[in-house]
Write a protein that holds these residues in place. Structure first.
Motif, PDB file in Angstrom:
ATOM      1  N   MET A  46      46.935  30.846  35.321  1.00 46.12           N
ATOM      2  CA  MET A  46      46.120  30.717  34.144  1.00 46.12           C
ATOM      3  C   MET A  46      44.750  30.081  34.264  1.00 46.12           C
ATOM      4  O   MET A  46      44.435  28.960  34.776  1.00 46.12           O
ATOM      5  CB  MET A  46      47.195  29.492  33.514  1.00 46.12           C
ATOM      6  CG  MET A  46      48.514  29.863  33.351  1.00 46.12           C
ATOM      7  SD  MET A  46      48.664  31.411  32.310  1.00 46.12           S
ATOM      8  CE  MET A  46      48.207  31.064  30.574  1.00 46.12           C
TER       9      MET A  46
ATOM     10  N   SER B 276      43.839  29.086  27.991  1.00 45.46           N
ATOM     11  CA  SER B 276      43.997  29.876  29.160  1.00 45.46           C
ATOM     12  C   SER B 276      44.557  31.217  29.088  1.00 45.46           C
ATOM     13  O   SER B 276      45.427  31.409  28.451  1.00 45.46           O
ATOM     14  CB  SER B 276      45.160  28.666  29.858  1.00 45.46           C
ATOM     15  OG  SER B 276      44.503  27.397  29.944  1.00 45.46           O
TER      16      SER B 276
ATOM     17  N   ALA C 162      43.470  24.156  33.288  1.00 48.24           N
ATOM     18  CA  ALA C 162      44.092  24.319  32.257  1.00 48.24           C
ATOM     19  C   ALA C 162      44.719  23.313  31.287  1.00 48.24           C
ATOM     20  O   ALA C 162      44.906  23.627  30.045  1.00 48.24           O
ATOM     21  CB  ALA C 162      45.160  25.441  32.509  1.00 48.24           C
TER      22      ALA C 162
ATOM     23  N   ASP D  28      41.336  28.664  32.843  1.00 46.33           N
ATOM     24  CA  ASP D  28      40.971  27.998  31.730  1.00 46.33           C
ATOM     25  C   ASP D  28      39.618  28.657  31.564  1.00 46.33           C
ATOM     26  O   ASP D  28      38.572  28.824  32.103  1.00 46.33           O
ATOM     27  CB  ASP D  28      40.816  26.661  32.136  1.00 46.33           C
ATOM     28  CG  ASP D  28      40.082  26.110  33.559  1.00 46.33           C
ATOM     29  OD1 ASP D  28      40.353  27.007  34.452  1.00 46.33           O
ATOM     30  OD2 ASP D  28      39.153  25.446  33.681  1.00 46.33           O
TER      31      ASP D  28
ATOM     32  N   GLN E 186      45.111  27.376  39.553  1.00 51.34           N
ATOM     33  CA  GLN E 186      44.215  28.624  39.797  1.00 51.34           C
ATOM     34  C   GLN E 186      43.653  28.589  41.258  1.00 51.34           C
ATOM     35  O   GLN E 186      43.180  29.699  41.543  1.00 51.34           O
ATOM     36  CB  GLN E 186      43.524  28.620  38.574  1.00 51.34           C
ATOM     37  CG  GLN E 186      42.442  29.921  38.368  1.00 51.34           C
ATOM     38  CD  GLN E 186      43.678  31.227  38.552  1.00 51.34           C
ATOM     39  OE1 GLN E 186      44.534  31.408  38.210  1.00 51.34           O
ATOM     40  NE2 GLN E 186      42.806  32.352  39.005  1.00 51.34           N
TER      41      GLN E 186
END
Length: 448
Positions: free
Chosen positions: A374, A237, A220, A376, A59
Motif C-alpha cells: 500500500m 493509500s 499509510a 501512501d 512498503q
C-alpha cells in the motif's frame, strides 16, 4: 534465507523494551523512519524508534528497489541527488550485501508525447548535475537488446541505482542501532502525549515515553494517527502489485519501464516485475474526505487508478476502522501489525505474459514470489515533510507517493535537521503541510 517481502511472521529482531525517556521518538520503521532515527542519533540525541509490526514490513520491503533520480519532482531532485551519495556511504557501513548496484534507469517511450514529456523534464536534471539523456529509437534498442517491441526512444540515467529493499532497510536499521537508536518492533504508538498544547512524548501499547520531540513517519497509517489528534492530512493509500521471477538470463542490468511493465534484475538472478502506471484504490471514508484535493490528479490521469469498493478489514481506510480511541484501547495499529494486501492475480498473469512477450528469447518466465504493498500518496504526488504548527514538537514525514525507498536517506537527513534546528540545505516549501489548507493551487509533479 528470509522470505520476502517482510511480513508479520518474520522474526522480531528488536524486541525492546523501550526506555521511559528519550530526546526524540520516531514512529514508523520504514526507510524514512529508520534513516531519520539514524541521523538524529548521529547528532548526539537519544532516539527511540517504535514500529508496530516489523522493520520494513510494509512498503519499504515491497517497492521496486529503484534508487532513481530520473523523473523526480524538481523539488525532490536535489534531495535525491544527495540520497544517491548517502546510499553508497551507508552500504559501506554494513557487512550485509544490500544489492546496491549502479545499473541505470530507463523510461521507454511508446509515443512522441512521452518523449516530449521526457524532454521537458531534462533541464531539471541538468541543473542538478544528473547525467540523464534522451535516447533515439536505435540507441534504445542497442541499450536493451532483444526486445520484441520498438520504442520511439527513451530517457536514460546511467548513474541511477538499485538495491534489495527487504535486505537494505533492515541493514540500515542495524546501522542505526549501532549508532545508539533504541529500536522496538511489535510496539504500536497508541497516541501522542500532549501537555500544555504541545507534544511531550508518546503513549505506546507498553507505556509512556517522555520526549520533547516526535517524528511521525508512519506511511499509510500516518493520517489515521494525525486525525486522532485533530490534524487533517489528505493522504490516501493505493495498492500496487509486484512479483519476483525465478532466475533468468540478464537482459539489462538496470531498471526499465514502459506504459505496461516495469522490471529490474534482482540479486538472486531473477527479475522484479511490476505494472507500470497502474494502482488500485480501496474507497473508504478518507477517500471521500480527500476527494476535492485529489480532483486535479484524477483529471490529469483518469485511467491510472482502478477503484475498488472497500478496503479489507483493518486497513487504514476501511469502513470499520476506528477513527477515535483512548490510550487504554487496543488501537487499529495493533490490530493490524503489518499491512499485507493480497496481490492482484490478474495483474500477475499480465506481468508474466508481458515480460515474456517483450523478451521472447529469455525462456519461460516463472514467478517464485508475489506480493502487494500500500503506497501512501498525496494529491500532488509529493510528500509532506514539515513541522506541525498545531502540535509543537511534532514533525511529519509521510506521503512519499511511491518515491520513498530511493530518497529515504536524503529525507531522513532532512527530517533530522528539522527536528534539531540544523541547516536543512534544501528548499522544503513544496512539502509543507499547510499547502492543503492555505488556498494554494494544486501543482502536480511530473509523475514520470
Amino acid at each position: 534465507m528470509m522470505r520476502f517481502p517482510i511480513h508479520e511472521g518474520t522474526p522480531v529482531s528488536w524486541p525492546g523494551p523501550h526506555p521511559a525517556e528519550a530526546d526524540v521518538v520516531v514512529i514508523g520503521g520504514g526507510v524514512i523512519g529508520v534513516c531519520t532515527a539514524l541521523y538524529l542519533a548521529r547528532s548526539g540525541l537519544r532516539v527511540v524508534l517504535l514500529e508496530k509490526g516489523r522493520i520494513a514490513g510494509e512498503q519499504s520491503s515491497r517497492n521496486w528497489g529503484w534508487i532513481r533520480q530520473q523523473g523526480r519532482d524538481p523539488d525532490e531532485l536535489p534531495i535525491m541527488v544527495e540520497a544517491n551519495g548517502l546510499w553508497r556511504e551507508l552500504a559501506s557501513e554494513t557487512n550485509v550485501d544490500i544489492g546496491l548496484k549502479t545499473g541505470g534507469v530507463t523510461y521507454l517511450a511508446s509515443t512522441e508525447k512521452a518523449m516530449a514529456d521526457y524532454e521537458d523534464w531534462l533541464p531539471h536534471a541538468q541543473v542538478n548535475g544528473v547525467d540523464s539523456r534522451l535516447l533515439t529509437r536505435a540507441a534504445t534498442a542497442e541499450l536493451i537488446p532483444g526486445m520484441s517491441r520498438t520504442y520511439v526512444g527513451a530517457l536514460h540515467t546511467a548513474s541511477d541505482m538499485r538495491a534489495e529493499p527487504w535486505v537494505a532497510v533492515p541493514a540500515l536499521a542495524g546501522i542505526a542501532a549501532r549508532a545508539g537508536v533504541s529500536i522496538v518492533e511489535n510496539c504500536a504508538v497508541r497516541e501522542l502525549d500532549i501537555g500544555a498544547g504541545r507534544v511531550i512524548g508518546v503513549i505506546s501499547e507498553h507505556g509512556r515515553i517522555k520526549a520533547p520531540e516526535v517524528v511521525l513517519a508512519g506511511g499509510a497509517w500516518s493520517s489515521l494517527l494525525l486525525r486522532r489528534h485533530g490534524v487533517a492530512l489528505p493522504q490516501l493509500s493505493v495498492r500496487a502489485t509486484a512479483a519476483a521471477t525465478e532466475a533468468l538470463p540478464m537482459v539489462y542490468p538496470g531498471g526499465a519501464a514502459d506504459d505496461e511493465i516495469a522490471f529490474r534484475p534482482r540479486a538472486d538472478g531473477g527479475y522484479s516485475l511490476a505494472a507500470g502506471g497502474f494502482h488500485e484504490l480501496f474507497v473508504g471514508p478518507d477517500a471521500f474526505r480527500a476527494l476535492p484535493k485529489f480532483l486535479t490528479q484524477l483529471r490529469a490521469d483518469p485511467f491510472g487508478t482502478r477503484f475498488l469498493p472497500g478496503a479489507p478489514h483493518g486497513f487504514p481506510d476501511a469502513w470499520g476502522t476506528p477513527r477515535s480511541w483512548t490510550a487504554d484501547d487496543i488501537s487499529p495499529f495493533e490490530k493490524m501489525r503489518v499491512l499485507n494486501p493480497k496481490p492482484n492475480k490478474g495483474k500477475l498473469k499480465a506481468l508474466t505474459r508481458d515480460f515474456a512477450a517483450l523478451f521472447p528469447n529469455i525462456g519461460p518466465v516463472r514467478i517464485k514470489a508475489a506480493w502487494a504493498g500500500m503506497i501512501d500518496t498525496m494529491p500532488d504526488v509529493v510528500p509532506v515533510v514539515d513541522r506541525v504548527a498545531a502540535l509543537p514538537g511534532l514533525t511529519v514525514g509521510t506521503g512519499m507517493s511511491g518515491h520513498g525507498f530511493g530518497i529515504g536517506p536524503g529525507m531522513g537527513k532532512v527530517l533530522a535537521a528539522l527536528v534539531t534546528g540544523a541547516e536543512v540545505g534544501h528548499d522544503l516549501a513544496r512539502f509543507r503541510l499547510a499547502r492543503f489548507s492555505d488556498g494554494s493551487p494544486m501543482r502536480l509533479g511530473p509523475a514520470l
